[in-house]
Design a protein around this motif. Structure first.
Motif, mmCIF file in Angstrom:
data_model
loop_
_atom_site.group_PDB
_atom_site.id
_atom_site.type_symbol
_atom_site.label_atom_id
_atom_site.label_comp_id
_atom_site.label_asym_id
_atom_site.label_seq_id
_atom_site.Cartn_x
_atom_site.Cartn_y
_atom_site.Cartn_z
ATOM 1 N N LEU A 195 0.854 -1.173 0.000
ATOM 2 C CA LEU A 195 0.000 0.000 0.000
ATOM 3 C C LEU A 195 0.896 1.229 0.000
ATOM 4 N N LEU A 196 0.414 2.325 -0.557
ATOM 5 C CA LEU A 196 1.232 3.531 -0.687
ATOM 6 C C LEU A 196 0.604 4.705 0.050
ATOM 7 N N TYR A 197 1.424 5.363 0.858
ATOM 8 C CA TYR A 197 1.051 6.628 1.500
ATOM 9 C C TYR A 197 2.022 7.670 0.960
ATOM 10 N N VAL A 198 1.530 8.870 0.627
ATOM 11 C CA VAL A 198 2.368 9.887 -0.014
ATOM 12 C C VAL A 198 2.328 11.197 0.759
ATOM 13 N N GLY A 199 3.522 11.772 1.001
ATOM 14 C CA GLY A 199 3.609 13.135 1.515
ATOM 15 C C GLY A 199 3.788 13.257 3.013
ATOM 16 N N ALA A 200 3.499 14.465 3.509
ATOM 17 C CA ALA A 200 3.679 14.784 4.925
ATOM 18 C C ALA A 200 2.765 13.918 5.790
ATOM 19 N N ARG A 201 3.149 13.795 7.073
ATOM 20 C CA ARG A 201 2.409 12.894 7.973
ATOM 21 C C ARG A 201 1.968 13.595 9.260
ATOM 22 N N ASN A 202 1.898 14.917 9.244
ATOM 23 C CA ASN A 202 1.604 15.666 10.461
ATOM 24 C C ASN A 202 0.105 15.851 10.682
ATOM 25 N N ASP A 203 -0.286 15.965 11.933
ATOM 26 C CA ASP A 203 -1.598 16.428 12.384
ATOM 27 C C ASP A 203 -2.776 15.999 11.524
ATOM 28 N N TYR A 204 -3.291 16.948 10.726
ATOM 29 C CA TYR A 204 -4.511 16.707 9.965
ATOM 30 C C TYR A 204 -4.342 15.624 8.899
ATOM 31 N N LYS A 205 -3.114 15.210 8.642
ATOM 32 C CA LYS A 205 -2.882 14.120 7.685
ATOM 33 C C LYS A 205 -3.364 12.783 8.250
ATOM 34 N N ASN A 206 -3.575 12.738 9.587
ATOM 35 C CA ASN A 206 -4.225 11.571 10.203
ATOM 36 C C ASN A 206 -3.368 10.307 10.110
ATOM 37 N N PHE A 207 -2.038 10.471 10.146
ATOM 38 C CA PHE A 207 -1.153 9.337 9.860
ATOM 39 C C PHE A 207 -1.128 8.297 10.982
ATOM 40 N N ILE A 208 -1.045 8.727 12.237
ATOM 41 C CA ILE A 208 -0.947 7.753 13.328
ATOM 42 C C ILE A 208 -2.208 6.895 13.422
ATOM 43 N N PRO A 209 -3.413 7.469 13.384
ATOM 44 C CA PRO A 209 -4.611 6.613 13.331
ATOM 45 C C PRO A 209 -4.610 5.694 12.105
ATOM 46 N N PHE A 210 -4.156 6.200 10.973
ATOM 47 C CA PHE A 210 -4.045 5.364 9.777
ATOM 48 C C PHE A 210 -3.078 4.208 10.022
ATOM 49 N N LEU A 226 3.720 -1.584 3.647
ATOM 50 C CA LEU A 226 3.338 -0.179 3.489
ATOM 51 C C LEU A 226 4.578 0.628 3.143
ATOM 52 N N ILE A 227 4.503 1.413 2.084
ATOM 53 C CA ILE A 227 5.572 2.342 1.723
ATOM 54 C C ILE A 227 5.063 3.764 1.910
ATOM 55 N N CYS A 228 5.827 4.563 2.639
ATOM 56 C CA CYS A 228 5.528 5.980 2.810
ATOM 57 C C CYS A 228 6.496 6.762 1.923
ATOM 58 N N ALA A 229 5.974 7.432 0.924
ATOM 59 C CA ALA A 229 6.806 8.149 -0.038
ATOM 60 C C ALA A 229 6.892 9.623 0.335
ATOM 61 N N GLY A 230 8.127 10.130 0.450
ATOM 62 C CA GLY A 230 8.327 11.522 0.818
ATOM 63 C C GLY A 230 8.013 11.760 2.284
ATOM 64 N N GLY A 231 7.887 13.032 2.656
ATOM 65 C CA GLY A 231 7.538 13.381 4.029
ATOM 66 C C GLY A 231 8.673 13.318 5.020
ATOM 67 N N GLY A 232 9.884 12.968 4.562
ATOM 68 C CA GLY A 232 11.030 12.874 5.471
ATOM 69 C C GLY A 232 11.048 11.580 6.259
ATOM 70 N N SER A 233 12.143 11.356 6.944
ATOM 71 C CA SER A 233 12.293 10.142 7.746
ATOM 72 C C SER A 233 11.256 10.104 8.864
ATOM 73 N N PHE A 234 10.935 8.908 9.331
ATOM 74 C CA PHE A 234 9.992 8.775 10.436
ATOM 75 C C PHE A 234 10.518 9.492 11.670
ATOM 76 N N ASN A 235 9.655 10.239 12.350
ATOM 77 C CA ASN A 235 10.072 10.909 13.579
ATOM 78 C C ASN A 235 10.015 9.938 14.754
ATOM 79 N N GLU A 236 10.334 10.429 15.917
ATOM 80 C CA GLU A 236 10.429 9.561 17.090
ATOM 81 C C GLU A 236 9.090 8.912 17.433
ATOM 82 N N GLU A 237 8.012 9.697 17.388
ATOM 83 C CA GLU A 237 6.689 9.148 17.703
ATOM 84 C C GLU A 237 6.294 8.069 16.703
ATOM 85 N N GLU A 238 6.515 8.340 15.425
ATOM 86 C CA GLU A 238 6.160 7.374 14.390
ATOM 87 C C GLU A 238 6.966 6.090 14.532
ATOM 88 N N THR A 239 8.253 6.240 14.808
ATOM 89 C CA THR A 239 9.126 5.071 14.988
ATOM 90 C C THR A 239 8.668 4.227 16.168
#
Length: 366
Positions: A195-210, A226-239
């Motif tokens: 599955l592909l997720y694209v772009g930033a992953r902050n706040d309203y992007k709803n990434f953590i619930p996703f 799951l591949i996350c394209a762009g948006g920079g490396s995973f931050n501490e919370e995401e990791t």
């Protein structure tokens, strides 16, 4: 006709929807014979640096990222002021909401309003830009016309600001992916199924619930990643969440250019866009152009953009999202039908149409 654009969306931003919109618009206008000028000297924007349409000089972050960006933004602003004072243009189209130009131009001004996220949800997402609602109102008052990127965004503008409907023109986004020619020799390494997720992953992007919702799918279907394209490396919370969900070897992040992103769309099971709110959603059109099924949250402008060419889910419901993803994994004929629907829907949007409709706005006010 001469249209002057400024530096704001380009100085320190390498990639991003706003800079991509303005780059594509300027190039498309040039192809229609319109003189477009970009008042910009220094930029690290990939769209500009990888093109010969505009001459800009890249810079190194010798003071650190933010201090260097601020320095070159000031330099570019002074250059923009110089171009404004020369008065060799018919319409000025600033690329963001800094008011520096108000005292330097008497020519017609057009502003593009991309989304109402900051103005509609200030308490949750107030950091998204530093332009207050009061400042934007001042700029809208000065503008001869405002471009909204969707009918949903136009409705937000009317609700949030003192602005007459006739002053707002809806011009839909488009994507250069419709005309992108990826060489056959350009191939990438991808998992068997993903599955592909694209772009930033902050706040309203709803990434953590996703992430929490998709974890159930990845555990159930072990061949899917799951591949996350762009948006920079995973931050501490995401990791931490990835580790906690036991998905360290099932999720990856990739930096992208256009060719890589096109191939990622092309070979994905589906592109999933779980945002709580957007102004338009250019990745939808990118996925359509690349032949990728689209799964969208049923929110804001998404149904307006994708119509019946996407599967939808309630962004507040993990089970609803999981059901839609499972449909795509289990039913290849369904996948193929949505690839075809996406191709057909994508034809409604084009760079030529976006440029023509924007040019009509300029011509009305010049």
């Amino acid at each position: 006709m001469k249209i002057l654009f400024d530096h704001q969306a380009f100085t320190g931003v390498r990639y991003g929807g706003v800079s991509r919109y303005f780059y594509d618009l300027m190039v498309s206008l040039q192809q229609k014979g319109v003189e477009t000028h970009l008042s910009l000297l220094f930029s690290n924007n990939a769209y500009l640096l990888e093109s010969d349409a505009f001459r800009v000089q890249s810079f190194r972050y010798f003071l650190g990222f933010m201090p260097t960006n601020r320095l070159f933004s000031q330099v570019n602003r002074l250059w923009s002021v110089t171009q404004l004072m020369r008065n060799h243009y018919d319409v000025f189209h600033p690329t963001f909401f800094h008011p520096y130009f108000l005292t330097y131009t008497q020519k017609p001004v057009v502003l593009t309003y991309h989304d109402a996220i900051k103005d509609k949800f200030a308490e949750q997402f107030g950091h998204i830009d530093n332009a207050s609602k009061e400042l934007k109102q001042k700029l809208f008052d000065r503008s001869a016309q405002v471009i909204a990127v969707s009918e949903n965004t136009k409705k937000d503008l009317i609700e949030l600001f003192k602005i007459k409907p006739e002053k707002i023109t809806v011009v839909y986004h488009a994507t250069a992916f419709q005309n992108l020619k990826v060489p056959e020799t350009f191939q990438i390494q991808v998992p068997e199924a993903y599955l592909l997720y694209v772009g930033a992953r902050n706040d309203y992007k709803n990434f953590i619930p996703f992430l929490k919702a998709v974890a159930v799918i990845l555990q159930k279907y072990r061949h899917v990643q799951l591949i996350c394209a762009g948006g920079g490396s995973f931050n501490e919370e995401e990791t931490q969440w990835i580790q906690q969900l036991g998905l360290t070897d099932r999720i990856s992040q990739r930096n992208i250019d256009d060719f890589t992103l096109f191939r990622l769309y092309q070979q994905a099971l589906a592109f999933v866009y779980p945002s709580l709110y957007e102004g338009f959603g250019i990745p939808i059109l990118e996925a359509f152009a690349a032949g990728c099924p689209v799964i969208l949250s049923r929110a804001s402008c998404f149904p307006e953009v994708a119509g019946e060419a996407a599967l939808y889910f309630d962004p507040e419901s993990a089970s609803d999202l999981q059901q839609q993803i499972e449909k795509v994994i289990l039913d290849d004929s369904l996948r193929q039908s949505f690839i075809q629907k996406g191709h057909e829907r994508g034809q409604f949007f084009s760079l030529e149409k976006m440029a023509s409709q924007t040019l009509q706005v300029y011509q009305r006010i010049a």
